[in-house]
Scaffold this motif. Structure first.
Motif, mmCIF file in Angstrom:
data_model
loop_
_atom_site.group_PDB
_atom_site.id
_atom_site.type_symbol
_atom_site.label_atom_id
_atom_site.label_comp_id
_atom_site.label_asym_id
_atom_site.label_seq_id
_atom_site.Cartn_x
_atom_site.Cartn_y
_atom_site.Cartn_z
ATOM 1 N N VAL A 53 40.989 43.464 28.006
ATOM 2 C CA VAL A 53 40.645 43.715 29.402
ATOM 3 C C VAL A 53 39.865 42.526 29.938
ATOM 4 C CG1 VAL A 53 39.395 45.236 30.991
ATOM 5 C CG2 VAL A 53 40.513 46.198 28.974
ATOM 6 N N GLN A 54 40.312 41.990 31.061
ATOM 7 C CA GLN A 54 39.603 40.891 31.724
ATOM 8 C C GLN A 54 38.511 41.488 32.609
ATOM 9 O OE1 GLN A 54 40.230 37.394 31.546
ATOM 10 N NE2 GLN A 54 38.272 37.356 32.595
ATOM 11 N N LEU A 55 37.272 41.071 32.410
ATOM 12 C CA LEU A 55 36.155 41.558 33.221
ATOM 13 C C LEU A 55 36.110 40.767 34.518
ATOM 14 C CD1 LEU A 55 33.503 41.907 30.396
ATOM 15 C CD2 LEU A 55 34.992 43.667 31.334
ATOM 16 N N PRO A 56 36.004 41.445 35.659
ATOM 17 C CA PRO A 56 36.091 40.754 36.944
ATOM 18 C C PRO A 56 34.865 39.913 37.322
ATOM 19 C CG PRO A 56 35.723 43.089 37.281
ATOM 20 C CD PRO A 56 35.919 42.889 35.811
ATOM 21 N N LYS A 57 33.686 40.289 36.810
ATOM 22 C CA LYS A 57 32.462 39.567 37.191
ATOM 23 C C LYS A 57 31.377 39.860 36.166
ATOM 24 C CE LYS A 57 31.011 43.428 40.010
ATOM 25 N NZ LYS A 57 30.594 43.946 41.270
ATOM 26 N N HIS A 58 30.298 39.110 36.229
ATOM 27 C CA HIS A 58 29.149 39.368 35.358
ATOM 28 C C HIS A 58 28.436 40.627 35.830
ATOM 29 C CE1 HIS A 58 29.148 35.682 32.957
ATOM 30 N NE2 HIS A 58 29.631 35.104 34.049
ATOM 31 N N GLY A 59 27.884 41.356 34.870
ATOM 32 C CA GLY A 59 27.156 42.568 35.210
ATOM 33 C C GLY A 59 27.084 43.519 34.037
ATOM 34 N N ILE A 60 26.698 44.739 34.340
ATOM 35 C CA ILE A 60 26.596 45.793 33.337
ATOM 36 C C ILE A 60 27.821 46.684 33.464
ATOM 37 C CG2 ILE A 60 25.251 47.784 32.575
ATOM 38 C CD1 ILE A 60 22.778 46.306 33.704
#
Length: 79
Positions: A53-60
């Motif tokens: 899964v590609q994470l769309p942005k930095h975060g929790i």
């Protein structure tokens, strides 16, 4: 012995590329990925191959694993 739980699965996060990889889940486990605001970011069904899964942005993020024969598994992580 048949595997009957999602308690022990492999979770790999590539912090440079923002890619999450899951292996070792029960076949047909539904994988839900939510951001820190509770918005659904990904919904995938696990098969025998590693799930990426590609994470769309930095975060929790909160990862929720659902399968009819075992308890819900939840993992929280930061990217």
């Amino acid at each position: 012995m048949d595997k009957r739980s999602n308690k022990a699965f492999e979770f790999r996060l590539d912090n440079e590329k923002g890619v999450l990889q899951l292996t070792g889940l029960l076949i047909d486990t539904m994988v839900y990925l939510y951001d820190d605001h509770g918005n659904l970011q990904a919904k995938e069904q696990y098969t025998q191959q590693p799930l990426t899964v590609q994470l769309p942005k930095h975060g929790i993020y909160v990862l929720v694993l659902l399968h009819p024969i075992c308890e819900i598994a939840v993992r929280r992580f930061c990217f």
